[in-house]
Write an enzyme that holds these catalytic residues in place. Structure first.
Site, PDB file in Angstrom:
ATOM      1  N   GLY A 160       6.408 -11.936 -10.962  1.00 37.80           N
ATOM      2  CA  GLY A 160       4.958 -11.718 -10.907  1.00 37.80           C
ATOM      3  C   GLY A 160       4.220 -12.444 -12.025  1.00 37.80           C
ATOM      4  CG  HIS A 182      -7.722  -6.695  -2.076  1.00 43.24           C
ATOM      5  ND1 HIS A 182      -6.648  -6.312  -2.851  1.00 43.24           N
ATOM      6  CD2 HIS A 182      -7.461  -6.211  -0.842  1.00 43.24           C
ATOM      7  CE1 HIS A 182      -5.799  -5.614  -2.106  1.00 43.24           C
ATOM      8  NE2 HIS A 182      -6.270  -5.541  -0.886  1.00 43.24           N
ATOM      9  CB  SER A 228       0.022 -12.973 -13.006  1.00 43.47           C
ATOM     10  OG  SER A 228      -0.955 -12.526 -13.877  1.00 43.47           O
ATOM     11  CG  LEU A 282       5.370  -9.743  -6.854  1.00 41.81           C
ATOM     12  CD1 LEU A 282       6.137 -10.964  -7.343  1.00 41.81           C
ATOM     13  CD2 LEU A 282       4.061  -9.656  -7.628  1.00 41.81           C
ATOM     14  CE1 TYR A 283      -1.289  -6.774  -8.554  1.00 40.86           C
ATOM     15  CE2 TYR A 283      -0.824  -9.103  -8.856  1.00 40.86           C
ATOM     16  CZ  TYR A 283      -1.308  -7.901  -9.342  1.00 40.86           C
ATOM     17  OH  TYR A 283      -1.815  -7.839 -10.618  1.00 40.86           O
ATOM     18  CG  HIS A 297       0.024  -0.022  -0.757  1.00 44.91           C
ATOM     19  ND1 HIS A 297       0.479  -1.313  -0.538  1.00 44.91           N
ATOM     20  CD2 HIS A 297      -1.277  -0.014  -0.387  1.00 44.91           C
ATOM     21  CE1 HIS A 297      -0.501  -2.041  -0.049  1.00 44.91           C
ATOM     22  NE2 HIS A 297      -1.578  -1.287   0.059  1.00 44.91           N
ATOM     23  CD  GLN A 312      -7.124  -1.154  -3.187  1.00 45.18           C
ATOM     24  OE1 GLN A 312      -7.391  -0.171  -3.875  1.00 45.18           O
ATOM     25  NE2 GLN A 312      -7.012  -1.086  -1.880  1.00 45.18           N
TER      26      GLN A 312
HETATM   27  C1  HEM Z   1      -5.455   4.356  -0.721  1.00 46.45           C
HETATM   28  C2  HEM Z   1      -5.397   3.140  -1.113  1.00 46.45           C
HETATM   29  C3  HEM Z   1      -5.034   1.949  -0.264  1.00 46.45           C
HETATM   30  C4  HEM Z   1      -5.095   1.798   1.089  1.00 46.45           C
HETATM   31  C5  HEM Z   1      -5.574   2.795   2.139  1.00 46.45           C
HETATM   32  C6  HEM Z   1      -4.601   0.464   1.381  1.00 46.45           C
HETATM   33  C7  HEM Z   1      -4.507  -0.069   2.645  1.00 46.45           C
HETATM   34  C8  HEM Z   1      -4.168  -1.363   2.923  1.00 46.45           C
HETATM   35  C9  HEM Z   1      -4.219  -1.974   4.215  1.00 46.45           C
HETATM   36  C10 HEM Z   1      -4.616  -1.254   5.506  1.00 46.45           C
HETATM   37  C11 HEM Z   1      -3.838  -3.255   4.080  1.00 46.45           C
HETATM   38  C12 HEM Z   1      -3.775  -4.323   5.177  1.00 46.45           C
HETATM   39  C13 HEM Z   1      -2.412  -4.309   5.757  1.00 46.45           C
HETATM   40  C14 HEM Z   1      -2.280  -5.279   6.892  1.00 46.45           C
HETATM   41  O1  HEM Z   1      -3.261  -5.891   7.301  1.00 46.45           O
HETATM   42  O2  HEM Z   1      -1.136  -5.408   7.354  1.00 46.45           O
HETATM   43  C15 HEM Z   1      -3.553  -3.478   2.689  1.00 46.45           C
HETATM   44  C16 HEM Z   1      -3.151  -4.682   2.156  1.00 46.45           C
HETATM   45  C17 HEM Z   1      -2.891  -4.897   0.814  1.00 46.45           C
HETATM   46  N1  HEM Z   1      -2.941  -3.960  -0.190  1.00 46.45           N
HETATM   47 FE1  HEM Z   1      -3.534  -2.050   0.009  1.00 46.45          FE
HETATM   48  N2  HEM Z   1      -4.270  -0.151   0.205  1.00 46.45           N
HETATM   49  C18 HEM Z   1      -4.508   0.717  -0.810  1.00 46.45           C
HETATM   50  C19 HEM Z   1      -4.293   0.502  -2.157  1.00 46.45           C
HETATM   51  C20 HEM Z   1      -3.795  -0.667  -2.695  1.00 46.45           C
HETATM   52  C21 HEM Z   1      -3.559  -0.874  -4.101  1.00 46.45           C
HETATM   53  C22 HEM Z   1      -3.826   0.131  -5.221  1.00 46.45           C
HETATM   54  C23 HEM Z   1      -3.070  -2.121  -4.245  1.00 46.45           C
HETATM   55  C24 HEM Z   1      -2.693  -2.706  -5.574  1.00 46.45           C
HETATM   56  C25 HEM Z   1      -2.722  -3.942  -5.895  1.00 46.45           C
HETATM   57  C26 HEM Z   1      -2.999  -2.725  -2.905  1.00 46.45           C
HETATM   58  C27 HEM Z   1      -2.555  -4.003  -2.601  1.00 46.45           C
HETATM   59  C28 HEM Z   1      -2.603  -4.582  -1.357  1.00 46.45           C
HETATM   60  C29 HEM Z   1      -2.319  -5.980  -1.100  1.00 46.45           C
HETATM   61  C30 HEM Z   1      -1.903  -7.029  -2.120  1.00 46.45           C
HETATM   62  C31 HEM Z   1      -2.510  -6.177   0.261  1.00 46.45           C
HETATM   63  C32 HEM Z   1      -2.394  -7.495   1.031  1.00 46.45           C
HETATM   64  C33 HEM Z   1      -3.803  -8.013   1.194  1.00 46.45           C
HETATM   65  C34 HEM Z   1      -3.913  -9.227   2.033  1.00 46.45           C
HETATM   66  O3  HEM Z   1      -2.952  -9.990   2.105  1.00 46.45           O
HETATM   67  O4  HEM Z   1      -4.977  -9.426   2.650  1.00 46.45           O
HETATM   68  N3  HEM Z   1      -3.443  -1.798  -2.012  1.00 46.45           N
HETATM   69  N4  HEM Z   1      -3.747  -2.313   2.002  1.00 46.45           N
END
Ligand code: HEM
Ligand SMILES: *[C@@H]1O[C@H](CO)[C@@H](O)[C@H](O)[C@H]1NC(C)=O
Ligand SMILES: *[C@@H]1O[C@H](CO)[C@@H](O)[C@H](O)[C@H]1NC(C)=O
Ligand SMILES: *[C@@H]1O[C@H](CO)[C@@H](O)[C@H](O)[C@H]1NC(C)=O
Ligand SMILES: *[C@@H]1O[C@H](CO)[C@@H](O)[C@H](O)[C@H]1NC(C)=O
Length: 596
Positions: free
Chosen positions: A524, A205, A528, A382-383, A386, A201
């Site tokens: 992926g 990010h 990557s 793809l990434y 969650h 993550q």
């Molecule tokens: C408890 C842990 C986590 C929470 C609460 C969380 C929450 C979120 C939220 C709220 C979003 C934005 C969604 C939106 O704007 O529609 C997001 C996006 C994303 N999350 Fe998570 N996430 C968590 C863990 C992870 C993990 C472990 C990964 C692994 C790679 C991950 C990958 C992503 C990706 C790739 C995005 C898209 C980001 C972007 O395009 O800006 N997340 N997540």
């Protein structure tokens, strides 16, 4: 006998994979014919009249109306080439074979092959974006867009995935509720831990920063790659606010004798917190959303300490350098360390390969490899891993619920780096593929992912299978070995060719004892590796000691590891890995190992 198998394997791997042959589809006279994706093998569908289209098959190796007839050499190669599952099987079995390969020139040869074969699947310069399904200058030039590997489904198609399947796509809430939501926690069979999950993550990010204010399909991370913007900010103003502007260092604060990121009071940058969190308690970090999780704050702390540690080393080497040069050089070293850790430890772990992966940019100096990268929307979809997230967090004997864990500003300083690393390294993460494994706290993110995919008209899963040289699935039973999943998908989508990209990746049958299925790896890995090796520091004019402040700095890049990142920046050396410890090994080493 071993030598001949070795030669055989090598020959197999050398055969570049080419797309298979795919069936024709029926078009209806009223629908834009490109909605049926008639052009195979990377052919480009160009609409001519209301009912007609042409396929541009140039350099696909195929010809004919729909680019389906192979040229002779393609036919031979296709006949000989091993499928990705065969190659994967070889790469993950036969220890004796890889024991030999790892210690000979074959390691380098195979690594070069992995890098070039994978990277060749990613177009460079980039092609489409969410607005343009045809090539044009705006799409090439405007960095605000994520790029697209396949063009969006035309707006005039009957459905967001083209023309097949049910007239109306299933409600995303229903897809998530019935197929993705966790029932009982299913651990990753490869043993990935939370140290791995938070690294994933944290690392991604820096380049996945959807610019919600601009709308979906746009990004705030304009350098489109590994720029350490999650440490230094994605713009100069933020970077300057985070910098000490002395000795190249970043601002920091000391709490109970330990170094942490500064508070927002001392480094005035916007951080995304729920209302009511006072500025003194908000830590100022390059990435504005990293207050969300203590695991992200942990990595931010480690990299901040590492940056400042490197600055001390560089200053000792170059007493005449000013703040700016120390800062800039330390940043390049941090980027280099990141890429090495990602390839040699993170990807190594994730792949399960017995081939010892190597980060060595010189491997590509004699290949036609284009430096540069553009982050793709498909890569971001793809990434969304969650399912990695557990049901609660076990730290130093305490069990913390999400309610206490998310946005908690005291966990990082309360437990400290060593205890968090040790705890996160011991707690197993969830299996990503196979369905039914997303904790309810984050199911809404999966719903959002599917909605975004429809709004931006991402092509169906099977079209991406073809784009990445995989056979499209013929049925839901072919796609999944789980009868319930296959049946539910059949009911919801009606046609395997209508299955959407993200649900496809998450629900495909997993490989034996693996974190996910074939498609996640085969799609992926190209994104990557292209992103990692396409970094400017990997190019011939950059990849030399002087770029990194001389031999000392270059050595830091060339010997970086996760363990060093932690143990050179903490008092004691906890158990640190991307994998949970093997059952038998119970006691962590509490001292720093000799090699440090
Ligand atoms: C408890 C842990 C986590 C929470 C609460 C969380 C929450 C979120 C939220 C709220 C979003 C934005 C969604 C939106 O704007 O529609 C997001 C996006 C994303 N999350 Fe998570 N996430 C968590 C863990 C992870 C993990 C472990 C990964 C692994 C790679 C991950 C990958 C992503 C990706 C790739 C995005 C898209 C980001 C972007 O395009 O800006 N997340 N997540
Ligand atoms: C090409 O595809 C179209 C639409 O899918 C189909 O109607 C046509 O028969 C195909 N042509 C050939 C030569 O296979
Ligand atoms: C990129 O495209 C968006 C959307 O059309 C536009 O608002 C923005 O100004 C463009 N950016 C540049 C640098 O041209
Ligand atoms: C070869 O490399 C793999 C991956 O790093 C490793 O698991 C295996 O033990 C290595 N074999 C030898 C003999 O080094
Ligand atoms: C934050 O974590 C600490 C330490 O585990 C805990 O005592 C506290 O209750 C948590 N705060 C919130 C608001 O949940």
């Amino acid at each position: 006998m071993r030598a001949s198998i070795l030669g055989f394997v090598f020959a197999l791997l050398l055969l570049l994979r080419e797309p298979g042959c795919h069936g024709d589809e029926v078009t209806s006279s009223t629908v834009n014919p490109c909605c049926y994706f008639p052009c195979q093998h990377w052919g480009v569908c160009v609409r001519t009249t209301q009912e007609e289209y042409e396929c541009d098959c140039t350099r696909t190796g195929y010809y004919g109306e729909n680019c389906t007839i192979p040229e002779f050499l393609i036919r031979v190669r296709y006949f000989l080439k091993p499928g990705p599952n065969v190659v994967h099987y070889i790469l993950t079995h036969f220890h004796w074979l890889w024991d030999i390969v790892n210690s000979t020139f074959l390691r380098e040869s195979l690594m070069r092959l992995v890098l070039t074969v994978r990277s060749n699947l990613i177009p460079n310069p980039p092609t489409f974006n969410s607005k343009y399904g045809y090539l044009n200058w705006e799409s090439y030039y405007n960095l605000t867009y994520y790029t697209r590997i396949l063009p969006p489904v035309p707006e005039d198609c009957p459905s967001p995935v083209g023309a097949k399947g049910r007239a109306v796509l299933p409600d995303p809430e229903v897809v998530v509720e019935r197929l993705l939501k966790r029932r009982t926690f299913r651990p990753d069979p490869q043993g990935s831990n939370l140290m791995f999950a938070f690294f994933a993550q944290h690392f991604t990010h820096q380049f996945f920063k959807t610019y919600n204010r601009m709308g979906v399909g746009f990004t705030k991370a304009l350098s489109h790659g590994v720029d350490a913007g999650h440490i230094y900010g994605d713009n100069l103003e933020r970077q300057l606010a985070l910098r000490l502007l002395k000795d190249g260092k970043l601002k920091y604060q000391v709490i109970d004798g330990e170094v942490f990121p500064p508070s927002v009071v001392d480094a005035p940058v916007y951080m995304s917190y729920p209302p009511g969190v006072p500025a003194e308690r908000q830590m100022a970090i390059g990435q504005e959303v990293f207050g969300l999780l203590p695991g992200l704050g942990l990595y931010a702390t480690l990299w901040l300490r590492e940056h400042n540690r490197i600055c001390d080393i560089l200053r000792a080497e170059h007493p005449v350098w000013d703040d700016e040069q120390l800062f800039q050089t330390a940043r390049l070293i941090v980027i280099g360390e990141t890429i090495r850790i990602v390839i040699e430890e993170y990807v190594q772990h994730l792949s399960g390969y017995l081939l010892n992966l190597k980060f060595d940019p010189t491997l590509l100096f004699n290949s036609q490899f284009q430096y540069g990268n553009r982050i793709a929307l498909e890569f971001s979809q793809l990434y969304h891993w969650h399912p990695l997230m557990p049901d609660s967090f076990h730290i130093n004997g305490d069990e913390l619920s999400y309610k206490h864990f998310l946005f908690n500003t005291s966990i990082l300083t309360h437990y400290g780096v060593e205890k968090l690393v040790d705890s996160f390294s011991r707690q197993v993460a969830g299996q990503i593929g196979g369905g039914h494994n997303i904790n309810t706290v984050v199911t809404h993110v999966a719903v959002g992912t599917i909605k975004e995919s429809r709004q931006l008209r991402i092509q169906p899963f099977n079209e991406y299978r073809k784009r990445f040289n995989l056979e499209p699935y013929a049925s839901f039973r072919d796609f999944s070995d789980n009868e319930e999943i296959a049946q539910t998908l059949e009911e919801l989508y009606g046609d395997i060719d209508a299955l959407e990209f993200y649900p496809g990746l998450m629900l495909e049958r997993t490989r034996p004892e693996s974190i996910f299925g074939e498609s996640m790896v085969e799609m992926g890995a190209p994104f990557s590796l292209k992103g990692l090796l396409g970094n400017p520091i990997c190019s011939p004019d950059y990849w030399k000691p002087s770029t990194f402040g001389g031999k000392v700095g270059f050595d830091i890049v060339n010997t970086a590891s996760l363990k060093k990142l932690v143990c050179l920046n903490s008092r004691t050396c906890p158990y640190v890995s991307f994998r949970v410890p093997a059952e038998e090994k119970s006691q962590p080493g509490k001292e720093c190992p000799d090699e440090l």
